[in-house]
Scaffold this active site. Structure first.
Site, PDB file in Angstrom:
ATOM      1  N   GLU A 163     -21.485   5.433  -6.210  1.00  0.00           N
ATOM      2  CA  GLU A 163     -22.553   4.437  -6.052  1.00  0.00           C
ATOM      3  C   GLU A 163     -22.598   3.861  -4.639  1.00  0.00           C
ATOM      4  OE1 GLU A 163     -20.441   4.520  -8.570  1.00  0.00           O
ATOM      5  OE2 GLU A 163     -21.568   4.471 -10.470  1.00  0.00           O
TER       6      GLU A 163
ATOM      7  N   LYS B  49     -29.373  -3.928 -20.906  1.00  0.00           N
ATOM      8  CA  LYS B  49     -29.877  -2.724 -21.575  1.00  0.00           C
ATOM      9  C   LYS B  49     -30.955  -3.044 -22.607  1.00  0.00           C
ATOM     10  CE  LYS B  49     -28.261   1.564 -23.653  1.00  0.00           C
ATOM     11  NZ  LYS B  49     -27.080   2.343 -24.041  1.00  0.00           N
TER      12      LYS B  49
ATOM     13  N   MET C 238      -9.360   3.341  16.209  1.00  0.00           N
ATOM     14  CA  MET C 238      -9.635   2.008  16.744  1.00  0.00           C
ATOM     15  C   MET C 238      -8.463   1.064  16.489  1.00  0.00           C
ATOM     16  SD  MET C 238     -11.569   0.239  18.517  1.00  0.00           S
ATOM     17  CE  MET C 238     -13.330   0.531  18.666  1.00  0.00           C
TER      18      MET C 238
ATOM     19  N   PHE D 135     -17.646  -4.164 -22.994  1.00  0.00           N
ATOM     20  CA  PHE D 135     -17.286  -2.956 -22.261  1.00  0.00           C
ATOM     21  C   PHE D 135     -18.184  -2.808 -21.034  1.00  0.00           C
ATOM     22  CE2 PHE D 135     -17.814   1.703 -21.584  1.00  0.00           C
ATOM     23  CZ  PHE D 135     -16.545   1.920 -21.076  1.00  0.00           C
ATOM     24  N   GLN D 136     -17.567  -2.612 -19.890  1.00  0.00           N
ATOM     25  CA  GLN D 136     -18.251  -2.451 -18.601  1.00  0.00           C
ATOM     26  C   GLN D 136     -19.143  -3.645 -18.252  1.00  0.00           C
ATOM     27  OE1 GLN D 136     -19.941   1.575 -18.522  1.00  0.00           O
ATOM     28  NE2 GLN D 136     -18.005   2.237 -17.582  1.00  0.00           N
TER      29      GLN D 136
HETATM   30  C1  LIG Z   1     -13.887  -0.014   4.831  1.00  0.00           C
HETATM   31  C2  LIG Z   1     -13.107  -0.343   6.052  1.00  0.00           C
HETATM   32  N1  LIG Z   1     -11.761  -0.432   6.004  1.00  0.00           N
HETATM   33  C3  LIG Z   1     -11.059  -0.727   7.127  1.00  0.00           C
HETATM   34  C4  LIG Z   1     -11.691  -0.943   8.318  1.00  0.00           C
HETATM   35  C5  LIG Z   1     -10.880  -1.298   9.573  1.00  0.00           C
HETATM   36  N2  LIG Z   1     -11.065  -0.257  10.601  1.00  0.00           N
HETATM   37  C6  LIG Z   1     -11.952  -0.370  11.610  1.00  0.00           C
HETATM   38  S1  LIG Z   1     -12.025   0.977  12.576  1.00  0.00           S
HETATM   39  C7  LIG Z   1     -10.812   1.741  11.702  1.00  0.00           C
HETATM   40  C8  LIG Z   1     -10.351   3.120  12.061  1.00  0.00           C
HETATM   41  C9  LIG Z   1     -11.411   4.147  11.850  1.00  0.00           C
HETATM   42  O1  LIG Z   1     -10.853   5.439  11.929  1.00  0.00           O
HETATM   43  P1  LIG Z   1     -11.772   6.705  12.089  1.00  0.00           P
HETATM   44  O2  LIG Z   1     -12.894   6.666  11.132  1.00  0.00           O
HETATM   45  O3  LIG Z   1     -10.916   7.910  12.068  1.00  0.00           O
HETATM   46  O4  LIG Z   1     -12.426   6.487  13.531  1.00  0.00           O
HETATM   47  P2  LIG Z   1     -11.719   6.516  14.980  1.00  0.00           P
HETATM   48  O5  LIG Z   1     -11.473   5.091  15.367  1.00  0.00           O
HETATM   49  O6  LIG Z   1     -10.458   7.303  14.856  1.00  0.00           O
HETATM   50  O7  LIG Z   1     -12.737   7.169  15.851  1.00  0.00           O
HETATM   51  C10 LIG Z   1     -10.363   0.917  10.651  1.00  0.00           C
HETATM   52  C11 LIG Z   1      -9.281   1.266   9.723  1.00  0.00           C
HETATM   53  C12 LIG Z   1     -13.096  -0.878   8.305  1.00  0.00           C
HETATM   54  N3  LIG Z   1     -13.824  -1.135   9.388  1.00  0.00           N
HETATM   55  N4  LIG Z   1     -13.778  -0.545   7.194  1.00  0.00           N
END
Ligand SMILES: Cc1ncc(C[n+]2csc(CCOP(=O)(O)OP(=O)(O)O)c2C)c(N)n1
Ligand SMILES: [Mg+2]
Length: 588
Positions: free
Chosen positions: A61, A173, A484, A123-124
């Site tokens: 979803e 529903k 990052m 439920f749900q």
């Molecule tokens: C749903 C979610 N969980 C955690 C984060 C924290 N976060 C920001 S950037 C990042 C790393 C992203 O890794 P990747 O997609 O491999 O991109 P890269 O920075 O390696 O290019 C994280 C864990 C986030 N922004 N969103």
């Protein structure tokens, strides 16, 4: 948009049929819906309208929610997603929160348990309206089949007027199954929601024109509001008449063509040096459709510290929220620009300022090591940008380093061709958003520039891309890390690796003990995964093979994942550390 002729007017219809017919009536031709017990009547009704309304089955979803956003962001029309009660509905929550922060017109419909059992932990059952109260523009729990037609009308009215945002409609529903003769013309019942005050008063616009006349170092700071208002053309006319340089937020990218001489590209934490210096030294800041987000401003007192500030926004609650403003104006920004245009002249005496901006631009371009023996992320994006320049291309991104590099190195000339989860920063946005874009633009080249962490958050949508014939391309910048976060570890935590390696825990890389620029044993095998879903896939690690690989991806007849092996030691620069100012900018 309304198609009155198609509505049945004297027939008993079920709540589900009324809802679906109302969607068609409001011009919805595509929605993303995942079924379950509490939404089955809605899905049954969808099959009855399948010639007018395409239902795409996502594989999660959240994927459906982001696909609906992709549809909305790229077309400007409301995106629609649907889920069953309980876990289906909670899986939509992130996409709804995301739409709220980025002001995206999204209509989310959820099934709910029947009225008599609401509140009994049936439920749900989840109280999804309560869960989403703080992250929607408006929300409904339908309790009477006679309200369905009116509520759908209201939802479309709300998402398409004023500042866009998400509306949730929760439909028990039994309300889906009950029947009535719908009254399609029931008046809207929205006391307190006024949409008649979005035109800037003339005297305020005259004040702005006078401020522009006095300014010697003006800058336009433009955001997603320009795109939401379809005011990109007016912005270009305004800048070209006055000669005022333009910088954009992550949400504003595409509003002003990157090739223009007056374009200062993106500002903020990973924005251009020249944009941030222009903000520091400007004497007039024209802030249009923006919200002074902390990733843009850094230290608020230092942001545009010498400037008189004009802020034009359709949402009054944004004015003076983060930064005191000298001329706060509630207005549709397109209206304001159109009215301002005849009031302004080409700015006098700003040539030295324009010259200064040009010099900064020459002195501090976005750059990377061209001689690197391998493929750098920036290089891959710049190549993609070059190789797609002559065709209709729409780009989405995940969240992380690759997102920032895409913002820096992919050249954008048109609004609605750049999709980024900006305010919420949701990893996993890129692939499903691209899927929604492709559904709305079957002939466009749609590329998700993604990270290996982000892609894995909604990788199941490759199945939707394949099965629904949505030939989305994924340029995967695979650095084997949550890059990052690694960058922040390197800069601020002495490089201590804390769960930022995406391979097995017994690999030396997991604790930062790896020796090479490239992780040798790559995990997982994205090419195999892509092929397992029926998509095309290839990996590339040598610079000389990149162009051919990108061309193979572009010309592939179907969805495709190009796994680009890149190093993880590279940092996104420039960088203004959180809460600091342009004078603290890290350049290397
Ligand atoms: C749903 C979610 N969980 C955690 C984060 C924290 N976060 C920001 S950037 C990042 C790393 C992203 O890794 P990747 O997609 O491999 O991109 P890269 O920075 O390696 O290019 C994280 C864990 C986030 N922004 N969103
Ligand atoms: Mg990564």
């Amino acid at each position: 948009m309304e198609k009155t002729n198609q509505l049945a007017t004297s027939q008993l219809l079920s709540g589900a049929d009324i809802l679906v017919q109302a969607l068609v009536h409001h011009g919805v031709d595509t929605l993303f819906a995942y079924p379950g017990g509490a939404s089955m009547p809605l899905h049954q009704a969808l099959t009855r309208f399948s010639d007018q309304l395409r239902t795409i089955l996502p594989r999660h979803e959240q994927g459906g929610g982001f696909a609906a956003q992709g549809f909305a962001r790229s077309t400007g029309k409301p995106g629609v997603c649907m889920a069953t009660s309980g876990p289906g509905a909670t899986n939509l929550v992130t996409a709804i929160a995301d739409a709220r922060l980025d002001s995206i017109p999204l209509i989310a419909i959820s099934g709910q348990v029947t009225l008599p059992v609401i509140g009994s932990d049936a439920f749900q059952e989840t109280p999804i309206v309560e869960v989403c109260r703080g992250i929607t523009k408006h929300h409904y729990l339908l309790t009477d089949v006679n309200d369905v037609a009116r509520v759908v009308r209201e939802a479309f009215h709300i998402v398409t007027t004023g500042r866009p945002g998400p509306v949730l409609i929760d439909v028990p529903k039994d309300v889906q199954l009950e029947k009535c003769i719908p009254d399609w013309d029931q008046p809207l019942d929205l006391p307190g929601y006024r949409v008649d005050h979005y035109e800037a008063p003339q005297e305020q616009l005259e004040q702005v024109a006078a401020a522009i006349k006095r300014a010697r170092r003006p800058v336009l700071y433009c955001g997603g509001g320009i795109i939401a208002a379809n005011a990109s053309q007016q912005l270009q006319q305004f800048s070209s008449k006055t000669g005022i340089p333009v910088t954009m937020t992550l949400m504003g990218l595409g509003a002003f063509p990157s090739g223009e001489e007056l374009c200062l590209d993106m500002l903020g934490m990973h924005g251009a040096v020249y944009a941030n210096k222009a903000i520091r030294d400007c004497d007039l800041l024209l802030a249009l459709g923006v919200r002074f987000d902390d990733r843009v401003t850094g230290k608020l007192e230092e942001f545009a510290r010498n400037a008189k500030i004009v802020h034009i926004d359709i949402d009054a609650s944004e004015l003076n929220k983060n930064k005191p403003t000298h001329i706060p104006i509630v207005s549709d920004v397109k209206y304001a620009l159109e009215e301002l245009l005849p009031l302004v002249e080409p700015c006098e005496g700003i040539e030295p300022w324009q010259q200064q901006c040009r010099e900064w631009k020459e002195q501090y371009p976005f750059s990377y090591d061209q001689d690197f023996d391998g493929i750098l992320q920036q290089h891959a994006i710049a190549e993609l940008s070059r190789l797609t320049r002559d065709r209709e291309t729409i780009v989405s991104v995940g969240v992380g380093q690759h997102q920032m590099w895409a913002a820096q190195f992919f050249k954008l000339d048109k609004p609605r061709t750049w999709l980024s989860s900006s305010g919420l920063g949701t990893m996993g946005f890129g692939l499903p958003a691209a899927m929604g874009v492709q559904a709305a633009h079957p002939d466009a080249l749609v590329v998700d520039i993604d990270g290996d962490g982000s892609l894995q958050m909604n990788i199941q949508e490759l199945a939707t891309c394949f099965c629904e014939k949505l030939p989305v391309k994924v340029l995967l910048l695979n650095n084997q890390h949550l890059g990052m976060v690694v960058q922040w570890e390197d800069r601020f935590m002495k490089g201590n690796r804390a769960h930022t390696y995406l391979g097995p825990i017994d690999d030396p890389e997991a604790t930062g003990q790896g020796k090479d620029a490239f992780v040798e044993k790559r995990y997982p095998d994205f090419v195999q995964i892509a092929k397992g879903y029926g998509c095309g896939g290839a990996a590339v690690s040598r610079k000389q093979d990149l162009e051919g690989a990108i061309n193979e991806m572009i010309s592939y007849d179907g969805p495709f994942v190009l796994d680009v092996h890149v190093p993880y030691q590279e940092h996104v620069l420039p960088m203004i550390p959180s809460g600091m100012s342009v004078d603290d900018m890290i350049l290397e």
